[in-house]
Structure formats: structure tokens, C-alpha cells
Design a protein around this motif. Structure first.
Motif, PDB file in Angstrom:
ATOM      1  N   GLU A 198      38.168  -4.542 -12.959  1.00 12.25           N
ATOM      2  CA  GLU A 198      38.160  -3.018 -13.703  1.00 12.25           C
ATOM      3  C   GLU A 198      37.078  -2.530 -15.046  1.00 12.25           C
ATOM      4  O   GLU A 198      36.405  -1.852 -15.315  1.00 12.25           O
ATOM      5  CB  GLU A 198      39.312  -2.122 -13.096  1.00 12.25           C
ATOM      6  N   LEU A 205      29.536   0.451 -16.851  1.00  9.67           N
ATOM      7  CA  LEU A 205      28.814   1.964 -16.472  1.00  9.67           C
ATOM      8  C   LEU A 205      28.207   2.752 -17.800  1.00  9.67           C
ATOM      9  O   LEU A 205      28.599   3.622 -17.472  1.00  9.67           O
ATOM     10  CB  LEU A 205      29.764   2.231 -15.636  1.00  9.67           C
TER      11      LEU A 205
ATOM     12  N   ARG B  72      26.751  -2.621 -22.033  1.00 14.28           N
ATOM     13  CA  ARG B  72      26.827  -1.392 -22.332  1.00 14.28           C
ATOM     14  C   ARG B  72      25.069  -0.759 -22.207  1.00 14.28           C
ATOM     15  O   ARG B  72      24.997   0.688 -21.872  1.00 14.28           O
ATOM     16  CB  ARG B  72      27.460  -0.391 -23.109  1.00 14.28           C
ATOM     17  N   PHE B  86      38.108   1.513  -9.713  1.00 17.16           N
ATOM     18  CA  PHE B  86      38.888   1.965 -10.045  1.00 17.16           C
ATOM     19  C   PHE B  86      40.325   2.082  -9.724  1.00 17.16           C
ATOM     20  O   PHE B  86      40.091   3.484  -8.503  1.00 17.16           O
ATOM     21  CB  PHE B  86      38.745   3.012 -11.382  1.00 17.16           C
ATOM     22  N   MET B  89      41.364   6.902  -9.343  1.00 14.57           N
ATOM     23  CA  MET B  89      40.317   7.402  -9.304  1.00 14.57           C
ATOM     24  C   MET B  89      39.968   7.576  -7.683  1.00 14.57           C
ATOM     25  O   MET B  89      39.950   6.342  -6.934  1.00 14.57           O
ATOM     26  CB  MET B  89      38.973   6.736  -9.992  1.00 14.57           C
ATOM     27  N   PHE B  97      32.142   7.504 -12.740  1.00 10.74           N
ATOM     28  CA  PHE B  97      32.424   7.388 -14.053  1.00 10.74           C
ATOM     29  C   PHE B  97      31.382   7.294 -15.113  1.00 10.74           C
ATOM     30  O   PHE B  97      32.162   7.851 -16.193  1.00 10.74           O
ATOM     31  CB  PHE B  97      33.144   6.572 -14.013  1.00 10.74           C
ATOM     32  N   GLY B  98      30.250   6.679 -14.574  1.00 12.09           N
ATOM     33  CA  GLY B  98      29.189   6.097 -15.695  1.00 12.09           C
ATOM     34  C   GLY B  98      28.409   7.435 -15.814  1.00 12.09           C
ATOM     35  O   GLY B  98      27.974   7.245 -17.104  1.00 12.09           O
ATOM     36  N   ARG B 100      30.715  10.295 -16.273  1.00  9.77           N
ATOM     37  CA  ARG B 100      30.925  11.374 -17.201  1.00  9.77           C
ATOM     38  C   ARG B 100      31.213  10.211 -18.225  1.00  9.77           C
ATOM     39  O   ARG B 100      32.246  11.169 -19.499  1.00  9.77           O
ATOM     40  CB  ARG B 100      32.735  10.846 -16.801  1.00  9.77           C
ATOM     41  N   VAL B 101      31.589   9.182 -18.798  1.00 11.21           N
ATOM     42  CA  VAL B 101      30.973   8.782 -19.873  1.00 11.21           C
ATOM     43  C   VAL B 101      30.350   8.570 -21.104  1.00 11.21           C
ATOM     44  O   VAL B 101      30.135   7.869 -22.137  1.00 11.21           O
ATOM     45  CB  VAL B 101      31.544   6.500 -20.027  1.00 11.21           C
ATOM     46  N   ARG B 149      28.829   3.760  -7.289  1.00  5.37           N
ATOM     47  CA  ARG B 149      29.103   3.428  -8.147  1.00  5.37           C
ATOM     48  C   ARG B 149      27.898   2.734  -8.997  1.00  5.37           C
ATOM     49  O   ARG B 149      27.541   3.929 -10.219  1.00  5.37           O
ATOM     50  CB  ARG B 149      30.576   2.605  -8.552  1.00  5.37           C
ATOM     51  N   ALA B 150      27.377   1.987  -8.577  1.00  7.80           N
ATOM     52  CA  ALA B 150      26.587   0.953  -9.961  1.00  7.80           C
ATOM     53  C   ALA B 150      25.673   1.612 -10.084  1.00  7.80           C
ATOM     54  O   ALA B 150      24.119   1.404 -11.119  1.00  7.80           O
ATOM     55  CB  ALA B 150      26.464  -0.395  -9.036  1.00  7.80           C
ATOM     56  N   ILE B 153      24.353   5.159 -12.403  1.00 11.45           N
ATOM     57  CA  ILE B 153      23.687   5.643 -14.491  1.00 11.45           C
ATOM     58  C   ILE B 153      22.663   4.817 -13.311  1.00 11.45           C
ATOM     59  O   ILE B 153      21.673   4.545 -15.052  1.00 11.45           O
ATOM     60  CB  ILE B 153      24.380   4.072 -14.452  1.00 11.45           C
TER      61      ILE B 153
END
Lengths: 303, 350
Positions: A198, A205, B72, B86, B89, B97-98, B100-101, B149-150, B153
Motif C-alpha cells: 500500500e 501515485l 513519485r 487502501f 478508504m 488518492f493520486g 488529493r496528494v 486508481r492507477a 494520475i
């Protein structure tokens, strides 16, 4: 190949009859598999419950009975007596400092051990368990030998006018030592089981190190962390041995609740002694309830 | 975006996971890294992603050095083998997620994040699961979340590590087709790791067959299947019958007898003759290069197979031959085997 089956009489066509028979056997065996006769089960239950009542339930009840023997007035006045209040205050301060220290240490240590490979890792795992295997009195003595007036660092401490033994720092140090494993031990297996996938996902990400820790690693272990903190706190407030060695038993100054209880008891002030003890017993009960709730949460996390 | 891997070597203690591997992946291509476990395919994928670093060699994205950038900064979408969703979540937050960060200028307003996530969820056909937690999803649904999710981004490269490994056969097939379709819609350069040859052959534009930390062959699914470059590839992809032999002066021999087969230009020495089971015909023992005794005959579905024991140079060899359904074959019978199409490889290469 196929002709051998058609030669056989129809009634014994393979599979079906045996299948039906098997189903019947299972239906018969539907009651739970227990081989012990009823009286054995009852006896075992009585022994277990009786033991529990005698050695754990009864003492707990007696604490409250003794504390309230002279009524509520005596109970309350024993608690609001200045020395008692001071002991409670000291205990709360010590617990607060050591719990926070061990929370940070435990989290960092568990994180390092579970998520990274580094030299000395197995040594660290062993060291974390040390306080569980060492007698608390020995732990206290170690601090006296290090920081006491004849100790290893005595001259330096004197030069800087720092008092550790027979003062708050010593009590905090001893408590931290004794309660050191609780948080880390709770977290390490869970973090190891969860692995690093994770975190890798988070980083891929675009999350930074801190962001990954606070958004992914920490939330994944929050219930285990709370559970560890709870146990750590219970032990920190109740610790007697190690604290007894380093505190010096100065009334109203370096007496924690357990030490205060002992002093009162030795002075035959039973009601006052049990009144303070009842607070610790209450803490234990609250801890138990909170622990049960957390265990439910933990079980859900594991799914 | 094109990916170039040049002379990459990676060792884990004494184990060499990748041995001087070079590979070029064209922009918009879907490439499968295929190999048995321990062949280094996952390590190569993780090096491309930036989750692992090579001991030597280079990785370039569009000709620019990628090794100087961390995972990253590489902007790769990585789908993990066990999804690595996750767990605390919801599906929505996992996909978000990608986004939001992100920090500073790259940060999107909440409304834009919502719109993007909803768009992705409907793309992978799981918009109705947005409020669920990963534990409440089936394997196939988790797979789709991981992919969404992948993709969130907007990656320039999509890397998938055994994406269908944990699914049952039926879902696996469905998702495979769907992923291929998705790739047609969004032509992101994609690299897929798998040990399942069917998956690689069906999905990929090109297949990279890996074994023992090396690339054995790169080619289209047809090329790797029909023209395997090495014994390893022949053996690993599709069903293979391996027959013993020895090359002497351009001819194949077994037990001092000429087999009457072409050595295909191989130099003198012990050799293996590889053929697909359906390319090997059963004949009368007389006049065929190989003969042996039938040990067992098995039937499954439309195919029948016979275990035939052949006398080799060093003891007997058992091969599995295809049996036509109209041919009756008894255990203990002597049969001859005639390979119609075959490849000859040096035996030491095995």
C-alpha cells in the motif's frame, strides 16, 4: 470403454445411491462434535468460572467494599487529602509523558522493523522485549546505578544540578522503560502482515513520505495503536516495582498512586489505602471495556 | 511514451534477478513480460516503475534518463499484483488518492477531483461501488478499482504486475478482453507481467519471453509461438514434446541410428528435437524415427494423449503424444512417432 457401463444392472448405476447414503450420514452427524459427557463440561466450566471469581472477581469486589467501609464521606475525604491528590497528579503526569514517549518510539520502531531491512534489526526486536523479561526492580536499580548519587553519571549530573533519581525524571524514565514494549509489540505483527504494497502504491501515485505515512500507514494501524496505548497507559499508572526503587517515597513529592497506597496500608489506614486503590481498579475496568471495543475494531481491520 | 531499457543488471545478494537486459517498448504499445517465477519479469517491471533500482544499466522514458527520477516523479500508473488498495478508504477515495496528494499548482479543486474520479469509475464500470470499502468487493471489482486508481494520475506509462493472477478463470478471461478494449480506447504505453502464456499471447502486441534473468525472445504472439528462438521459449510457450537425439555432420542420430530428420544447421553434439504434440503423427513402428511402447492413454475433452516410452541415449524418455480420436491405441502397443514440424536445439541449452 463405454460398453462396460451398459452391461451393469441399472439400479447400481454409479454415484447416485452412495451419494444419497452419504447425505443421510451427514444429517445424523449434524449435532456439534463433542465427545465429553455433560458432567465433564459442567465441571470444567465451574472450575474455570470459580477460579476466575476467587482470584480476580473477589479481590476487585473487596477493594471497593473496603474503600466504602466507613461510607462515602471517608472515601471522598481520603481522595481529596493533599498527599493523595498529589500522588494522583504525579501519576497522571508520569503516565502522560511515558505514554506519549512510547507512542512515538513504538510507532517509529514498529515502522522501521516492519517496513525496512537494516542491520541490527533483529537486535532491535530483541531489545524491545527486554523490559518484559527483566524484573521491574532491576530496571529501577539500573537507573539508580546510572543516575544516583554514587552512579555512573553522578558527577556530571551534580555539575549541572540535575536531579533524576528521587525526582520526576527518574520516575518517568523507569516507567518508560517498563512500558516500552506495549505499543511496538502491538504494531509490529500487524504492520508486517500488511506489508509495504500500500505504501508503494501511495508513492507511485505521487504521495511524499510524510503524506504516505499519515494517509496510509497510520490509518491502517490506528486501532492497534490505540490498543497499545491503552495497555501502555494502564501499566504506566499501575507500575510499582521500578518506580518504587527510583522514587524515594517522598510524600506529596515523589509518591505515585501505587506507592501512596502501599504507604497508607503500612500505616494501617485501610480505608484511605483502599479508596486510592479503588481508583486504580476503576482504571482497570475502564481499560477492560475499551480493550474489548478495540478488539472488535481490530478484528474488522484484519478482514 | 517509449521506454528503453539498456543493459540492466540487478542482483539480490547472490541471486541475479536480471542479467544485462535490454528492451525497447514503443509508444502506445501493450507489451507482456512473460516467464516462469524467478525469471526476473517482476523485477524488470519494478525497475521501470522506479520501485527498484538496477545495479547497472539505464532506463529511459522518451530518450530521457528515468533513473534520476523517483517513482513519485515518473508519472507511472502501477497496478499491483494483489491490488494494494487502501483498505481504510472507500473506492472513491482510493481512486481520488493520486489527485488529493498533489501539492501547489498541480492541486485540483474538489469539484474537478470529483468529476475526474466519477469519470474513471464509469470508465471501469464500477461507478455504483463508489462508497464501498475494498473488503466488500470481489476480486474482479478490486482489479477495476486498482486500474482506475492507477489511471487517475493520467500516467504516461501503465505497468501491471500479474493483474489477473488472483482471479478465477472465467473472470480472468472477461477482464482480459476488457483490458484489451480499454487499451484501444486509451492507448497508454502498457507493460504487463504475467506467467500465463494464454494471457500474454491474447492481450499483448508484443511478448517478451524471460527466463533466468535474461530475455529469451521478443516478438509478436504469433512469432513467439510459431518460431521460438530458443529451447526455453519452445518449452515454455505452448505444449512441447521433447525428443532426444545427436547431431553428427548435419544429420540427426539416436542410438547410432540415423533418424532421417534435418538437423537445421545445428553443429555436432547432443541435441533435443522439439515439436508441438499436434505436429507429431502416430505411425506404425517401421520406418519412423522414434518408436516406443505406450504406457497409458488419457482422454480429456476432445483431445487424447498417450504416454510413449522411447529408448534414449541415457535411459528411457517418456513423451506425451497426441492421439487422433479415430485411432485405437492399447497400452503396451508399439508405436512410431513422426514429427512433421519440429525445431532442433542443442541439448546443453536446456
Amino acid at each position: 470403454m463405454g460398453n462396460s457401463a451398459s452391461n451393469l444392472p441399472l439400479a447400481t448405476s454409479e454415484g447416485l445411491p452412495t451419494g444419497v447414503q452419504e447425505a443421510r450420514t451427514y444429517a445424523h452427524a449434524s449435532k456439534p462434535v463433542r465427545t465429553e459427557p455433560a458432567y465433564v463440561r459442567v465441571l470444567l466450566t465451574i472450575i474455570a468460572l470459580g477460579f476466575l471469581a476467587l482470584f480476580i472477581g473477589l479481590p476487585l469486589v473487596i477493594v471497593f467494599v473496603e474503600a466504602l467501609k466507613r461510607g462515602w464521606l471517608a472515601y471522598v475525604s481520603a481522595l481529596i487529602e493533599p498527599d493523595a491528590l498529589e500522588a494522583i497528579r504525579l501519576t497522571l503526569i508520569v503516565a502522560a509523558i511515558s505514554v506519549v514517549a512510547n507512542l512515538i518510539f513504538g510507532l517509529v520502531a514498529a515502522w522501521a522493523i516492519a517496513k525496512f531491512e537494516f542491520p541490527g534489526r533483529s537486535l532491535l526486536i530483541t531489545l524491545i522485549d527486554l523490559p518484559f523479561s527483566v524484573s521491574p526492580v532491576v530496571a529501577g536499580l539500573v537507573f539508580v546505578l546510572l543516575f544516583g548519587s554514587q552512579g555512573l553519571f553522578a558527577s556530571q549530573l551534580q555539575a549541572w544540578d540535575i536531579q533524576i533519581i528521587f525526582a520526576l525524571p527518574g520516575i518517568v524514565l523507569a516507567t518508560i522503560f517498563v512500558t516500552f514494549p506495549f505499543v511496538a509489540r502491538e504494531l509490529i505483527p500487524l504492520m508486517q502482515q500488511q506489508g509495504t504494497a500500500e505504501e508503494e502504491a501511495a508513492v507511485s501515485l505521487g504521495a511524499g513520505g510524510l503524506s504516505t505515512f499519515f494517509r496510509v500507514t497510520l490509518p491502517n494501524v490506528k486501532w492497534a495503536l490505540l490498543y497499545g496505548v491503552l495497555l501502555c497507559n494502564a501499566r504506566a499508572m499501575g507500575e510499582f516495582g521500578a518506580v518504587s526503587v527510583v522514587s524515594g517515597h517522598i510524600r506529596g513529592l515523589t509518591n505515585t498512586m501505587p506507592l501512596h497506597i502501599e504507604i497508607l496500608y503500612n500505616e494501617y489506614q485501610f480505608v484511605a489505602s483502599f479508596a486510592v486503590a479503588s481508583l486504580l481498579a476503576l482504571l482497570a475496568l475502564v481499560t477492560l471495556v475499551a480493550k474489548t471495543i478495540l478488539e472488535h475494531r481490530l478484528a474488522e481491520d484484519d478482514k | 511514451m517509449s521506454i528503453e531499457v539498456v543493459g540492466v543488471t540487478k542482483r539480490f545478494k547472490s541471486f541475479t534477478a536480471l542479467d544485462n537486459v535490454s528492451l525497447t517498448i514503443n509508444s502506445g504499445e501493450l507489451v507482456a513480460l512473460l516467464g516462469p517465477s524467478g525469471s526476473g519479469k517482476t523485477t524488470l517491471l519494478r525497475i521501470i516503475a522506479g520501485l527498484e533500482w538496477p545495479d547497472s544499466g539505464e532506463v529511459r522514458f522518451d530518450g530521457q534518463d528515468a533513473l534520476s527520477r523517483s517513482v513519485r516523479e515518473r508519472n507511472v500508473g502501477f497496478v499491483f499484483q494483489h491490488y494494494a488498495l487502501f483498505r481504510h478508504m472507500t473506492v472513491f477515495e482510493n481512486v481520488a488518492f493520486g489527485l488529493r496528494v498533489r501539492k501547489g499548482k498541480a492541486k485540483l479543486p474538489e469539484a474537478a477531483i470529483q468529476a475526474k474520479v466519477n469519470e474513471l469509475l464509469s470508465l471501469v464500470q464500477i461507478d455504483w461501488l463508489a462508497d464501498r470499502y475494498p473488503a466488500q468487493l470481489s476480486g474482479g471489482q478490486r482489479q477495476r478499482v486498482a486500474l482506475a486508481r492507477a489511471l487517475a494520475i493520467s500516467p504516461q506509462v501503465l505497468l501491471l504486475d500479474e493483474p489477473f493472477g488472483a482471479l478465477d478463470a472465467k473472470v480472468r478471461k472477461e477482464l482480459r478482453r476488457w483490458l484489451r478494449q480499454l487499451h484501444e480506447e486509451l492507448p497508454v504505453t502498457s507493460v504487463l507481467v504475467t506467467h500465463d502464456q494464454e494471457e500474454a499471447l491474447e492481450l499483448a502486441d508484443r511478448v517478451v519471453v524471460m527466463g533466468h534473468g535474461r530475455i529469451e525472445q521478443v516478438g509478436t504472439p504469433g512469432e513467439v509461438y510459431d518460431h521460438p528462438a530458443t529451447a526455453f521459449v519452445h518449452d515454455f510457450i505452448g505444449e512441447t514434446i521433447s525428443l532426444p537425439g545427436e547431431v553428427r555432420g548435419g544429420d540427426l542420430y539416436l542410438n547410432e541410428k540415423s533418424l532421417g530428420l534435418d538437423a537445421q544447421g545445428l553443429g555436432d553434439g547432443p541435441a533435443r528435437i522439439f515439436a508441438r504434440p499436434h505436429d507429431v503423427e502416430l505411425h506404425d513402428p517401421a520406418g519412423t524415427p522414434f518408436r516406443g511402447k505406450v504406457l497409458a492413454v488419457r482422454t480429456f475433452g476432445p483431445t487424447r494423449r498417450a504416454d510413449v516410452e522411447i529408448a534414449g541415449e541415457k535411459g528411457n524418455v517418456v513423451v506425451e503424444a497426441a492421439v487422433p480420436l479415430d485411432r485405437t491405441l492399447g497400452v503396451g502397443e508399439e508405436v512410431g512417432l513422426l514429427p512433421r514440424r519440429y525445431k532442433v536445439f542443442p541439448a546443453a541449452n536446456r
